[in-house]
Write an enzyme that holds these catalytic residues in place. Structure first.
Site, mmCIF file in Angstrom:
data_model
loop_
_atom_site.group_PDB
_atom_site.id
_atom_site.type_symbol
_atom_site.label_atom_id
_atom_site.label_comp_id
_atom_site.label_asym_id
_atom_site.label_seq_id
_atom_site.Cartn_x
_atom_site.Cartn_y
_atom_site.Cartn_z
ATOM 1 C CE LYS A 137 -1.375 1.488 1.174
ATOM 2 N NZ LYS A 137 0.002 0.934 1.405
ATOM 3 C CG ASP A 183 1.180 -1.487 -0.901
ATOM 4 O OD1 ASP A 183 1.218 -2.313 -1.302
ATOM 5 O OD2 ASP A 183 1.284 -0.995 0.240
ATOM 6 C CD GLU A 208 4.781 -1.404 -0.186
ATOM 7 O OE1 GLU A 208 4.811 -0.190 -0.637
ATOM 8 O OE2 GLU A 208 4.277 -1.867 0.866
ATOM 9 C CG ASP A 244 4.595 -4.613 3.332
ATOM 10 O OD1 ASP A 244 5.052 -5.408 4.253
ATOM 11 O OD2 ASP A 244 3.936 -3.630 3.149
ATOM 12 C CE LYS A 273 4.922 -2.484 6.633
ATOM 13 N NZ LYS A 273 3.413 -2.780 5.938
#
Ligand code: MG
Length: 369
Positions: free
Chosen positions: A165, A194, A219, A242, A266
């Site tokens: 991250k 991400d 991401e 995402d 998701k």
């Protein structure tokens, strides 16, 4: 078969360690999870779970899930849980949007559908075998050396893919993190950076066009789909989407805008397995890579996602994240898809194959019948 009762439970799931992401803008220390038990007149019982990754990750929060279920559940009493398209239309009529409230209800219907068909979910979702799914670690933001230390800890559990991250205030800090993590990568390892939408498009171009690591995925670099599409057209790294994907229309827009080479699917973000299946099949048909995982939750939510990931063609499939690995409590102990040396395999009993421990859930906070 008819749904006769829907019971709702709340369980607080503390994290083993505070989790910082999106450049430190967002911090999660505990998850507020909602479990749904669905009873039928056939004696079959289905389970679902809805657990946002805190209140600030998506336009969804735990109390909203429970308020949404309060509106949706009465419409499902008396319906056949196996009629998934009909169930989803009913929920959309009663409460447009609010995908996170629909997901645990849709999940419980799939569990019952699988049990009634005497088939595990991975088979109902198109799989031919209970194919093991490689899992990825999730590395919260820190200094380069802190993040590399977390990657080393994850290696001991078999993880060979790491979701690091990023998203600091100063672009030079993220350049340092990427260069250090890329240099520490072992042969055969994969890294996804991400950003959790923390970068402005200009920062994304500065960072990604400065680093030597063009092998790794990036991401959700920016807030919106259009900003991510702008970045994807100007960098060498493949881009994953995402948080900006909320419904099937967003997937169509992403395709039209050439916004990505892959995406995350998701259940709690899209509204359940029925919607995820539609998104998965579209992604396969156009050649996107796909991560399937949930926004958060116990091994119940993780196992639901692993069933769909396992049933996704290997050419399209990316590794999945297991949230329960971060938690101090396990309400489905000994059950479901677990990390065994970097691989999680879905259960092969009929349905979802996970039943929560009733003593841990306590009394229901809502009952609809
Ligand atoms: Mg993400």
């Amino acid at each position: 078969m008819r749904i006769t009762r829907i019971s709702v439970y709340r369980l607080e799931l503390p994290l083993k360690a505070p989790y910082s992401y999106s450049g430190g803008r967002l911090l999660v220390e505990s998850l507020d999870s909602t479990f749904v038990r669905m009873d039928t007149d056939a004696g079959l019982v289905g389970w679902g779970e809805g657990c946002p990754w805190g209140d600030a990750y998506l336009p969804a929060h735990a109390r909203g899930i429970r308020a949404g279920i309060e509106r949706l559940a009465p419409a499902l009493i008396g319906q056949d849980p196996r009629a998934l398209a009909h169930i989803n239309r009913l929920m959309d009529l009663r409460l447009p949007g609010h995908a996170s409230a629909k997901s645990p209800l849709d999940m419980a219907c799939w569990d019952i559908f699988g049990q009634s068909a005497n088939m595990p979910l991975w088979m109902l979702l198109g799989g031919s075998v209970a194919d093991g799914v490689h899992v990825n670690s999730s590395i919260s933001t820190g200094t380069p050396s802190e993040m590399i230390a977390r990657i080393e800890e994850a290696r001991a559990f078999g993880y060979r893919t790491h979701s690091a991250k990023l998203g600091g205030g100063d672009p030079r800090e993220d350049i340092e993190r990427i260069e250090a993590i890329g240099a520490a990568r072992l042969a055969g390892e994969n890294i996804t950076y991400d950003i959790n939408r923390a970068w402005m498009p200009s920062v994304a171009l500065q960072v990604l066009n400065s680093v030597t690591d063009t092998l790794s995925w990036v991401e959700q670099p920016c807030e919106t789909l259009e900003q991510c599409a702008y970045v994807a057209g100007k960098v060498r790294q493949p881009v994953l989407l995402d948080e900006c994907l909320h419904n099937f229309g967003d997937h169509l827009r992403a395709w039209k805008l050439d916004a990505c080479a892959g995406l995350k699917i998701k259940p709690n973000r899209l509204g359940g397995l029925t919607r995820c299946l539609q998104a998965r099949d579209f992604a396969v048909s156009i050649g996107w890579k796909i991560h399937v995982e949930d926004t958060g939750g116990s091994a119940l939510a993780d196992t639901t996602a692993i069933h769909l990931a396992s049933a996704t063609p290997r050419e399209n499939r990316m590794d999945s994240w297991l949230c329960h690995y971060h938690l101090t409590l396990d309400p489905v102990s000994g059950q479901g898809a677990r990390n065994v040396d970097g691989v999680a395999t879905p259960p092969s009993v009929p349905g979802l194959g996970v039943v929560p421990d009733a003593t841990m859930l306590g009394d229901p906070i809502q009952t609809h019948d």
